[in-house]
Design a protein around this motif. Sequence first.
Motif, PDB file in Angstrom:
ATOM      1  N   ARG A  66      12.889  10.757 -13.375  1.00 22.10           N
ATOM      2  CA  ARG A  66      11.682  10.802 -12.545  1.00 22.10           C
ATOM      3  C   ARG A  66      11.291   9.391 -12.083  1.00 22.10           C
ATOM      4  NH1 ARG A  66       8.147  14.939 -11.797  1.00 22.10           N
ATOM      5  NH2 ARG A  66       6.055  14.400 -11.038  1.00 22.10           N
ATOM      6  N   LYS A  67      11.421   8.419 -12.981  1.00 22.58           N
ATOM      7  CA  LYS A  67      11.117   7.026 -12.624  1.00 22.58           C
ATOM      8  C   LYS A  67      12.057   6.537 -11.532  1.00 22.58           C
ATOM      9  CE  LYS A  67       9.115   5.467 -17.022  1.00 22.58           C
ATOM     10  NZ  LYS A  67       9.288   4.572 -18.192  1.00 22.58           N
ATOM     11  N   GLN A  68      13.320   6.926 -11.626  1.00 21.25           N
ATOM     12  CA  GLN A  68      14.291   6.524 -10.606  1.00 21.25           C
ATOM     13  C   GLN A  68      13.947   7.130  -9.251  1.00 21.25           C
ATOM     14  OE1 GLN A  68      18.447   6.913 -11.424  1.00 21.25           O
ATOM     15  NE2 GLN A  68      18.405   5.422 -13.082  1.00 21.25           N
ATOM     16  N   VAL A  69      13.486   8.364  -9.284  1.00 24.76           N
ATOM     17  CA  VAL A  69      13.093   9.029  -8.040  1.00 24.76           C
ATOM     18  C   VAL A  69      11.918   8.290  -7.407  1.00 24.76           C
ATOM     19  CG1 VAL A  69      12.074  11.128  -7.055  1.00 24.76           C
ATOM     20  CG2 VAL A  69      13.944  11.306  -8.710  1.00 24.76           C
ATOM     21  N   VAL A  70      10.970   7.871  -8.235  1.00 20.45           N
ATOM     22  CA  VAL A  70       9.811   7.119  -7.732  1.00 20.45           C
ATOM     23  C   VAL A  70      10.268   5.831  -7.064  1.00 20.45           C
ATOM     24  CG1 VAL A  70       7.735   5.839  -8.379  1.00 20.45           C
ATOM     25  CG2 VAL A  70       8.184   8.066  -9.408  1.00 20.45           C
ATOM     26  N   ILE A  71      11.185   5.102  -7.719  1.00 17.45           N
ATOM     27  CA  ILE A  71      11.704   3.845  -7.164  1.00 17.45           C
ATOM     28  C   ILE A  71      12.389   4.094  -5.831  1.00 17.45           C
ATOM     29  CG2 ILE A  71      13.429   2.027  -7.479  1.00 17.45           C
ATOM     30  CD1 ILE A  71      10.969   1.586  -9.137  1.00 17.45           C
ATOM     31  N   GLN A  72      13.194   5.160  -5.755  1.00 19.76           N
ATOM     32  CA  GLN A  72      13.903   5.467  -4.507  1.00 19.76           C
ATOM     33  C   GLN A  72      12.921   5.782  -3.386  1.00 19.76           C
ATOM     34  OE1 GLN A  72      17.286   8.130  -4.606  1.00 19.76           O
ATOM     35  NE2 GLN A  72      16.783   8.952  -2.578  1.00 19.76           N
ATOM     36  N   LYS A  73      11.910   6.595  -3.706  1.00 12.03           N
ATOM     37  CA  LYS A  73      10.931   6.959  -2.669  1.00 12.03           C
ATOM     38  C   LYS A  73      10.127   5.735  -2.225  1.00 12.03           C
ATOM     39  CE  LYS A  73      10.866  10.506  -1.399  1.00 12.03           C
ATOM     40  NZ  LYS A  73      11.787  11.154  -0.451  1.00 12.03           N
ATOM     41  N   GLU A  74       9.829   4.838  -3.156  1.00  9.53           N
ATOM     42  CA  GLU A  74       9.121   3.605  -2.798  1.00  9.53           C
ATOM     43  C   GLU A  74       9.976   2.770  -1.857  1.00  9.53           C
ATOM     44  OE1 GLU A  74       6.219   2.746  -6.669  1.00  9.53           O
ATOM     45  OE2 GLU A  74       8.209   1.816  -6.573  1.00  9.53           O
ATOM     46  N   LEU A  75      11.268   2.656  -2.170  1.00 10.49           N
ATOM     47  CA  LEU A  75      12.174   1.883  -1.319  1.00 10.49           C
ATOM     48  C   LEU A  75      12.284   2.499   0.069  1.00 10.49           C
ATOM     49  CD1 LEU A  75      15.050   1.010  -3.828  1.00 10.49           C
ATOM     50  CD2 LEU A  75      13.557  -0.611  -2.656  1.00 10.49           C
ATOM     51  N   GLU A  76      12.373   3.822   0.110  1.00 11.38           N
ATOM     52  CA  GLU A  76      12.468   4.511   1.407  1.00 11.38           C
ATOM     53  C   GLU A  76      11.264   4.196   2.286  1.00 11.38           C
ATOM     54  OE1 GLU A  76      12.957   8.643   0.605  1.00 11.38           O
ATOM     55  OE2 GLU A  76      15.031   8.448  -0.091  1.00 11.38           O
ATOM     56  N   LYS A  77      10.097   4.117   1.663  1.00  7.16           N
ATOM     57  CA  LYS A  77       8.876   3.842   2.433  1.00  7.16           C
ATOM     58  C   LYS A  77       8.769   2.364   2.810  1.00  7.16           C
ATOM     59  CE  LYS A  77       6.120   7.722   0.752  1.00  7.16           C
ATOM     60  NZ  LYS A  77       4.795   8.189   0.306  1.00  7.16           N
ATOM     61  N   GLY A 136       0.804  -1.222   0.000  1.00 10.56           N
ATOM     62  CA  GLY A 136       0.000   0.000   0.000  1.00 10.56           C
ATOM     63  C   GLY A 136       0.834   1.268   0.000  1.00 10.56           C
ATOM     64  N   VAL A 137       2.036   1.161  -0.538  1.00  9.88           N
ATOM     65  CA  VAL A 137       2.937   2.316  -0.593  1.00  9.88           C
ATOM     66  C   VAL A 137       2.670   3.127  -1.862  1.00  9.88           C
ATOM     67  CG1 VAL A 137       5.336   3.028  -0.935  1.00  9.88           C
ATOM     68  CG2 VAL A 137       4.775   1.302   0.786  1.00  9.88           C
ATOM     69  N   ALA A 138       2.480   4.411  -1.709  1.00 15.33           N
ATOM     70  CA  ALA A 138       2.249   5.300  -2.852  1.00 15.33           C
ATOM     71  C   ALA A 138       3.155   6.521  -2.738  1.00 15.33           C
ATOM     72  CB  ALA A 138       0.789   5.729  -2.903  1.00 15.33           C
ATOM     73  N   VAL A 139       3.599   7.002  -3.876  1.00 16.35           N
ATOM     74  CA  VAL A 139       4.462   8.192  -3.907  1.00 16.35           C
ATOM     75  C   VAL A 139       3.723   9.287  -4.662  1.00 16.35           C
ATOM     76  CG1 VAL A 139       6.679   9.148  -4.625  1.00 16.35           C
ATOM     77  CG2 VAL A 139       6.523   6.748  -3.905  1.00 16.35           C
ATOM     78  N   SER A 140       3.508  10.411  -4.004  1.00 16.73           N
ATOM     79  CA  SER A 140       2.751  11.505  -4.614  1.00 16.73           C
ATOM     80  C   SER A 140       3.637  12.351  -5.535  1.00 16.73           C
ATOM     81  CB  SER A 140       2.158  12.406  -3.527  1.00 16.73           C
ATOM     82  OG  SER A 140       3.190  13.104  -2.852  1.00 16.73           O
ATOM     83  N   ASN A 141       2.998  13.109  -6.399  1.00 15.14           N
ATOM     84  CA  ASN A 141       3.732  14.017  -7.285  1.00 15.14           C
ATOM     85  C   ASN A 141       4.486  15.072  -6.485  1.00 15.14           C
ATOM     86  OD1 ASN A 141       3.108  12.951  -9.846  1.00 15.14           O
ATOM     87  ND2 ASN A 141       1.119  13.948  -9.865  1.00 15.14           N
ATOM     88  N   ASP A 142       3.903  15.496  -5.375  1.00 14.00           N
ATOM     89  CA  ASP A 142       4.569  16.490  -4.528  1.00 14.00           C
ATOM     90  C   ASP A 142       5.881  15.941  -3.985  1.00 14.00           C
ATOM     91  OD1 ASP A 142       2.576  18.323  -4.950  1.00 14.00           O
ATOM     92  OD2 ASP A 142       1.516  17.922  -3.075  1.00 14.00           O
ATOM     93  N   GLU A 143       5.862  14.679  -3.576  1.00 13.08           N
ATOM     94  CA  GLU A 143       7.076  14.045  -3.044  1.00 13.08           C
ATOM     95  C   GLU A 143       8.136  13.912  -4.137  1.00 13.08           C
ATOM     96  OE1 GLU A 143       5.849  10.939   0.389  1.00 13.08           O
ATOM     97  OE2 GLU A 143       4.838  10.605  -1.527  1.00 13.08           O
ATOM     98  N   ILE A 144       7.695  13.536  -5.321  1.00 15.31           N
ATOM     99  CA  ILE A 144       8.626  13.384  -6.449  1.00 15.31           C
ATOM    100  C   ILE A 144       9.248  14.734  -6.801  1.00 15.31           C
ATOM    101  CG2 ILE A 144       8.847  12.741  -8.882  1.00 15.31           C
ATOM    102  CD1 ILE A 144       6.408  10.896  -8.423  1.00 15.31           C
ATOM    103  N   ASN A 145       8.398  15.754  -6.931  1.00 16.87           N
ATOM    104  CA  ASN A 145       8.880  17.089  -7.300  1.00 16.87           C
ATOM    105  C   ASN A 145       9.813  17.663  -6.245  1.00 16.87           C
ATOM    106  OD1 ASN A 145       7.369  17.018  -9.677  1.00 16.87           O
ATOM    107  ND2 ASN A 145       5.586  17.982  -8.729  1.00 16.87           N
ATOM    108  N   ALA A 146       9.511  17.384  -4.985  1.00 17.50           N
ATOM    109  CA  ALA A 146      10.351  17.886  -3.890  1.00 17.50           C
ATOM    110  C   ALA A 146      11.738  17.249  -3.945  1.00 17.50           C
ATOM    111  CB  ALA A 146       9.690  17.588  -2.547  1.00 17.50           C
ATOM    112  N   GLU A 147      11.781  15.956  -4.241  1.00 19.27           N
ATOM    113  CA  GLU A 147      13.068  15.251  -4.334  1.00 19.27           C
ATOM    114  C   GLU A 147      13.866  15.744  -5.532  1.00 19.27           C
ATOM    115  OE1 GLU A 147      16.086  12.727  -3.156  1.00 19.27           O
ATOM    116  OE2 GLU A 147      14.231  13.254  -2.089  1.00 19.27           O
ATOM    117  N   ILE A 148      13.191  15.941  -6.660  1.00 18.86           N
ATOM    118  CA  ILE A 148      13.876  16.440  -7.863  1.00 18.86           C
ATOM    119  C   ILE A 148      14.438  17.838  -7.599  1.00 18.86           C
ATOM    120  CG2 ILE A 148      13.515  17.227 -10.244  1.00 18.86           C
ATOM    121  CD1 ILE A 148      11.521  14.933 -10.593  1.00 18.86           C
TER     122      ILE A 148
END
Length: 206
Positions: free
Chosen positions: A127-138, A86-98
């Motif tokens: 952007r896809k890599q950022v999503v993968i990283q944020k998913e792993l972090e969660k 149930g892990v989801a990464v929002s656009n805000d989280e992605i944009n903040a990391e970028i």
Amino acid sequence: NLETPAVPEIRKQITINIKTAVIVASVIAVGFLAFYSKGLFIAATVNGSIISRLSVILELEKASGKATLSSIITQKLINDEAGKKGVAVSNDEINAEIKKVEEQIMAQGGTLSQALASQGMTQEEFRKQVVIQKELEKILADKIQITATEIDQYVIDNKITIPAGEEASYKKQVEEQLQQQKLSSEAKTLVDSLKSQAKINYFVNY
């Protein structure tokens, strides 16, 4: 009554005209697609000789097909695991990391676009890599926590001198570095585990 025999002829003529129009339209459409979508099949021409995109793809597969396929499989496994948990990464989280990465690169006198270009990476791929990283972090949140003791020990072991008044900033940097180290280690363990449990069928050998 005199006009009646002409009706079938008129209908026949209309049918012929419609068929002709359809054929002409089809020819035009095919020509249009052939011209504007030739990049889908042709990579280049050299003195009139065609170099197909397929030949380019085959060469790329020879050079890095195995590594690329492995990377795609890994991303798929991580995405699936994120979905299960149930892990989801929002656009805000992605944009903040970028934005964070962009600021770090700019502080060193470069730009994100230049950095990506040097790595042969597009904005979308990054952007896809950022999503993968944020998913792993969660997914690994409980395993990558850094304690104050670990931070202090790192400072001592590496003989880091912290300027007065900058303790918080320095320790934050140390925390992030240690967290990335833990994330890298735990991510490898997770992926190895997911691969061992997954049913992966290979249809191409590189």
